[in-house]
Every structure is written in C-alpha cells, then in structure tokens.
Design an enzyme around this catalytic site. Structure first.
Site, PDB file in Angstrom:
ATOM      1  N   LYS A 133       0.845  -1.193   0.000  1.00 11.02           N
ATOM      2  CA  LYS A 133       0.000   0.000   0.000  1.00 11.02           C
ATOM      3  C   LYS A 133       0.883   1.246   0.000  1.00 11.02           C
ATOM      4  O   LYS A 133       1.939   1.267   0.623  1.00 11.02           O
ATOM      5  CB  LYS A 133      -0.898  -0.041   1.229  1.00 11.02           C
ATOM      6  N   LEU A 182      -6.530   8.614   3.130  1.00  2.00           N
ATOM      7  CA  LEU A 182      -6.675   7.209   3.549  1.00  2.00           C
ATOM      8  C   LEU A 182      -8.017   6.904   4.206  1.00  2.00           C
ATOM      9  O   LEU A 182      -8.376   5.734   4.352  1.00  2.00           O
ATOM     10  CB  LEU A 182      -5.551   6.774   4.514  1.00  2.00           C
ATOM     11  N   SER A 208      -9.390   1.634   2.263  1.00  2.00           N
ATOM     12  CA  SER A 208      -8.472   2.481   1.525  1.00  2.00           C
ATOM     13  C   SER A 208      -7.367   1.685   0.809  1.00  2.00           C
ATOM     14  O   SER A 208      -6.591   2.263   0.050  1.00  2.00           O
ATOM     15  CB  SER A 208      -7.820   3.500   2.473  1.00  2.00           C
ATOM     16  N   ILE A 229      -7.916   0.715   9.599  1.00  2.00           N
ATOM     17  CA  ILE A 229      -8.332   1.425  10.807  1.00  2.00           C
ATOM     18  C   ILE A 229      -9.845   1.364  10.986  1.00  2.00           C
ATOM     19  O   ILE A 229     -10.360   1.605  12.069  1.00  2.00           O
ATOM     20  CB  ILE A 229      -7.849   2.893  10.788  1.00  2.00           C
ATOM     21  N   GLY A 230     -10.548   1.024   9.905  1.00  2.00           N
ATOM     22  CA  GLY A 230     -11.994   0.906   9.995  1.00  2.00           C
ATOM     23  C   GLY A 230     -12.560  -0.098   9.006  1.00  2.00           C
ATOM     24  O   GLY A 230     -13.765  -0.182   8.809  1.00  2.00           O
ATOM     25  N   GLY A 231     -11.647  -0.878   8.379  1.00  2.00           N
ATOM     26  CA  GLY A 231     -12.068  -1.868   7.389  1.00  2.00           C
ATOM     27  C   GLY A 231     -11.246  -1.820   6.124  1.00  2.00           C
ATOM     28  O   GLY A 231     -11.573  -2.481   5.130  1.00  2.00           O
ATOM     29  N   SER A 232     -10.139  -1.084   6.130  1.00  2.00           N
ATOM     30  CA  SER A 232      -9.421  -0.769   4.888  1.00  2.00           C
ATOM     31  C   SER A 232      -8.655  -1.921   4.261  1.00  2.00           C
ATOM     32  O   SER A 232      -8.221  -1.818   3.116  1.00  2.00           O
ATOM     33  CB  SER A 232      -8.459   0.399   5.130  1.00  2.00           C
TER      34      SER A 232
END
Length: 561
Positions: A133, A182, A208, A229-232
C-alpha cells in the site's frame, strides 16, 4: 511551489510508467473497451503474458515459494512475470502508484545469486514479489497517499516492515493506490485517480487499500500489505474476492509508514496481508513474527508465533467448534447476496460437524458513533494541514461527480476539549469490557463447555457498490474499536436469480431503507460475496486456523455434486 496543484499532479502521473519496458504495456487497441465491465479474466488473454508468466502468476504463495527455493523458477523470472501482470492490471483498473522495475529486478538478481552460491534461501519469503500500500515507506521512493503536496517527498529510510520483508527475502515491486487522506472505503485521489473493481468496473474496489484489492484480484501480485483502521484491508478483500486479514493492534510493525491522523492513538491503524490464497495470510504472518519485530518497533507486542494457538489448544483442538453468525447488526440489513453467503457458510460448517448458533448484535450503532466521534476530534484539521501547501481541495465524495457532498468528518463548533475526548475514550474502554463479558456469557449457549469460538458476519451490507455509494462501514468498524482480529473469506458471486430483491416494509434506520432501495442484483453483476471471521483480541493464530477450517468446509461443500 510555482505550478498549480493540477499541474504537479499531472506531471507525477505522466511519469508513472517511465521505468516499465514498453513491451509490457498493452496497446489501447488490445485492451477491453470501457464498456467491458468484467475484466477479471483478461490477463489470461493478454498477449503481454507468456504461458510461463500465466503459470507463475496463477500459483499459490506456497507453490511459488517452493519453486523459488528449489530453483525451478528464479526470482528474476517470478518478479518479471508479476510485473507484467501488474501492468496489465493497472491498465485495466488504475491500481498502482509507484513502479520501480530496475530496483526490484536488481534485488531479485541478488537473491538468485545468493541461492546459487550458497544453496540456501535468504529467508521464508525468498524471491517472492510483494506489493505494498502506498503509505508503506521504501527508501528513496515517494509515499504521497494521494496528497499532491506530498509529491517529491522521498522516504529517507524503509519502514520497519519493509526491512523485515527484505530480510526474509521478499522483493517489494510496486506500491498501490489509496484515497486521499486514507480515510475512505473507496479509492480515488487527485494524483493517481480512481481504482475500479476488476469483476465489474462500474463498482468500487473498496478502500483504503483499494489498489491492493484490484491488483491482487487480477493476480498482479501474489501477496500484498494493506492497512486497516476501519475496514481498509477487509473491504477491498471482500469486494475483490480475496482473503484479507486485520490483526490486533501492535502485532505487525507499523513504524516508519506515513499516515494521516497521527497521534490519534485511541483506535490504531494496523498493517495486514491480502492474498488470493489463504496460505499467503499464514505464511506472511508467521514469517514476520519470526523476525522479532518488537526489537525494531517499540509499539509491537512481544509475542512470537504460537503453534499451540494455531493448533487451537484453546478451542477444543479444532474439533466440534461452535461459531456464532451475526446475520445483521441491528442497523442495516444485508442484501440478499450477503445473506446467501452466510447461509452457504452455515450449511457447510454444519455438514463438517461444527455447531452454529446466532449472535445477537450488541450496541453496534453506539460503537460506530463512538469511533466516529473520536476521529472527528481532529481529522478535518489534519487533512487541511496536509493539503494546504499546494492548495489542493480536500475530496468530499467518492462519487464520479466530485464536490457533491460535505466533508465526511464534521467537527463540532470549535472542536472538542481534551476532557471531552477523554470521555469518548473512556466510553470506548467500557464498550470493550461489555463485549468481553458478552462473549464470555456465550458459554451457556454453545454446548462445548467454552464460549463461542469465533463470530461470522457480513463484511458490509452489500457486495461492492457503484462508485461513491460505499457509505456504510458498520460491519467492519466495530471490530477495530473492540480490537478483534478479523479475516475475510470469499464465498461466491452475485447471481441475479438466486439474489432477487425481496419485499420489505420495516426498516431499522434511514440507512437501512436507503440500502434496501439501492439494491438491484443487475447493478452488482459478478460482484464477489464474502464473509468475515472475527476472533478475540490477540488470537491471530487461532483466527487464521479457524478461517482455514471454514474455508475448507466451504470448498468441501462446493465440491459436492
């Protein structure tokens, strides 16, 4: 800077393929037309790839490593094959950012020479190309993460993870696209543009880590690293039909990566792998742990790979497991394909001799609000400061038509005080305690003498949606706040007959109604269907092992006549 931000971005993009041999670049005439939505099989037809290139790039991670170690295939050959396929993937979906062919092939050549001279491999990932990434730093290469103002900022050193991967013999060979900041579940920025889904290019690849998702789905990389951090990691994996793993906080080293919202350490971003094959997930995790990353990143927990935990010593040694399915989260009911994926999984596990019970969702909306309120405290200021040097606008929508919506994060007037932020973090702590208690209480329901072994749930209430419509992250966010490891497993694809729209009259929320009204199986044609396997904090090895059991059960069920 004298140039406009638009010109700076255009100049950067125009040099993207400078290091790529021209014979690896497909002519416009040979590529599918823009009207061709499903391009997942195009690389196999591309005249850029030889038969050997196709054989190499369609091999599992374990097979690649075996053939590299035995010298059946050289690292130069394997890296070249994946480069060629990665460039095809990029031309189809716009998934790459940095491409550094001479550097990677020189590294591959060194590895081949070492193996020839010593008869041994450098490490567990010897010769394996790995995509990264964009935020993962490689010395002397940029990490713009979609900010025009970060163009020209070259990394002074590798991130810790890159040092570890290279010490294991891996060959970093491309970096992949992300959204500006991001903090989006889709992938678009002013520097490199938009990444699309190879199964249906009218749909998002997620975010992201959306560049990783599209690249690996097209087999342009055998193994990639994203962040979550939230599903990336999980969202691109789910939308692109891959395996993707979000580990607990501080097990994979993050030091040296560039990021947004730095200092907001209440909910941590974590690095993790994505791969077409589940063996890639375990191989990556076990290899990184073998290098004692806690000696290189002070945040990493001092915990080695545990074979005992992988053998499910705390879970009946993997026999007669009890899984709990969360069919919906009490906020948004999943679309028919997502529900079908859960039903397929339940049937496969029951057929394999495991138990399956229902998981009643608990305070899912409250968790989502808490995590968003914590981010809101300073996110907008962070983004604006990053973009200010060039005057580039902050992206406010992932829609094809820009500037149609307000900024995602809405700070209250004047922001919030440190004390108010503390109260949010205290609430987060309390929510984690409550969920630990609820998990423990399931011992009375399982019939195994222990609590539920893992939760199975949707990754999102829908499969990959059209660009700009991925707005409901409530199925991934809670596990970040609770710090539960979670792994994505592909199950099937949308079928217009099997996944027909069903009549509904009652809805949990406005989001629930909007999601229902948005659903049309024709819109989601060919989109992958995935499930999410959720373990308990720190149980990475067990979560991987239980995911292997679930994956085997699914494959076994699919092989039945």
């Amino acid at each position: 800077m004298d140039s406009s931000w638009q010109q700076i971005a255009a100049d950067k993009k125009s040099h993207q393929l400078d290091s790529v041999p021209k014979e690896w670049i497909s002519s416009a005439q040979s590529l599918p037309s823009e009207k061709t939505l499903n391009v997942i099989d195009f690389p196999q037809e591309s005249n850029v790839l030889s038969a050997l290139d196709r054989e190499i790039t369609e091999s599992s991670v374990a097979s690649l490593l075996s053939n590299l170690a035995s010298s059946k295939w050289s690292s130069v050959q394997v890296t070249t094959s994946f480069y060629k396929r990665a460039i095809v993937a990029h031309q189809l979906t716009n998934c790459l950012t940095e491409i550094f062919v001479p550097r990677s092939l020189a590294r591959a050549r060194e590895l081949d020479e070492y193996l020839e001279k010593t008869g041994t491999v450098v490490g567990a990932l010897h010769g394996l190309p790995i995509s990264l990434k964009d935020q993962i730093s490689i010395k002397n290469i940029e990490s713009t993460i979609g900010y025009v103002s970060w163009i020209g900022q070259f990394a002074k050193q590798n991130s810790v993870l890159v040092d570890i991967l290279e010490s294991l013999g891996a060959v970093p060979f491309v970096k992949t696209n992300v959204p500006q900041t991001l903090m989006w579940a889709e992938t678009f920025n002013h520097v490199f543009g938009r990444t699309s889904n190879p199964y249906n290019r009218s749909l998002t690849s997620g975010g992201s880590s959306g560049g990783e998702g599209a690249l690996i789905a097209l087999k342009g990389s055998p193994l990639g690293v994203g962040s979550d951090i939230g599903g990336s990691i999980r969202i691109p994996a789910g939308y692109c039909g891959l395996y993707g793993f979000r580990p607990s906080y501080n097990r994979i080293p993050y030091a040296g990566c560039v990021n947004t919202m730095e200092g907001g350490d209440s909910i941590l971003s974590v690095l993790g792998p994505l791969s077409n094959t589940l063996d890639g997930i375990k191989i990556f995790f076990k290899a990184v742990m073998s290098k004692e990353p806690w000696l290189k990143d002070p945040m990493v927990i001092r915990k080695r790979w545990s074979e005992e935990e992988y053998n499910l010593a705390d879970h009946g040694n993997g026999k007669n497991l009890c899984f709990a399915i969360m069919w919906d989260n009490g906020v948004v009911v999943p679309d028919p394909p997502v529900r079908r994926g859960l039903e397929i999984t339940k049937a496969a596990l029951l057929a394999a001799g495991h138990r399956v019970i229902d998981w009643k969702p608990y305070k899912q909306a409250e968790i989502t609000k808490n995590i968003n309120d914590i981010w809101t405290a300073a996110a907008v200021e962070d983004f604006k400061r990053a973009a200010a040097p060039t005057g580039e606008p902050i992206i406010t929508s992932m829609a094809l038509q820009q500037d149609t919506e307000p900024l995602v994060f809405h700070p209250s007037d004047g922001g919030i005080s440190a004390f108010e932020l503390w109260q949010l973090q205290k609430k987060k702590r309390d929510l984690r305690q409550e969920h630990l208690n609820r998990w423990e209480e399931t011992v009375n329901q399982t019939g195994t003498g222990r609590p539920v072994d893992a939760i199975i749930c949707p990754m999102a209430p829908h499969t990959a949606p059209p660009h700009g419509l991925n707005k409901i992250p409530q199925y991934t966010l809670p596990w970040n706040l609770l710090d539960y490891p979670a792994l994505i497993i592909p199950v099937s694809q949308v079928d217009q007959e099997l996944d027909a729209k069903q009549p509904r009259e009652d809805f949990y929320t406005a989001d629930d109604r909007a999601n229902y009204e948005q659903y049309d199986p024709a819109t989601y044609e060919n989109a992958p269907i995935s499930i999410q396997v959720v373990g308990r904090t720190g149980e990475e090895e067990a979560t991987i092992a239980m995911s292997e059991i679930i994956d085997q059960a699914l494959k076994g069920a699919q092989s039945q006549p």
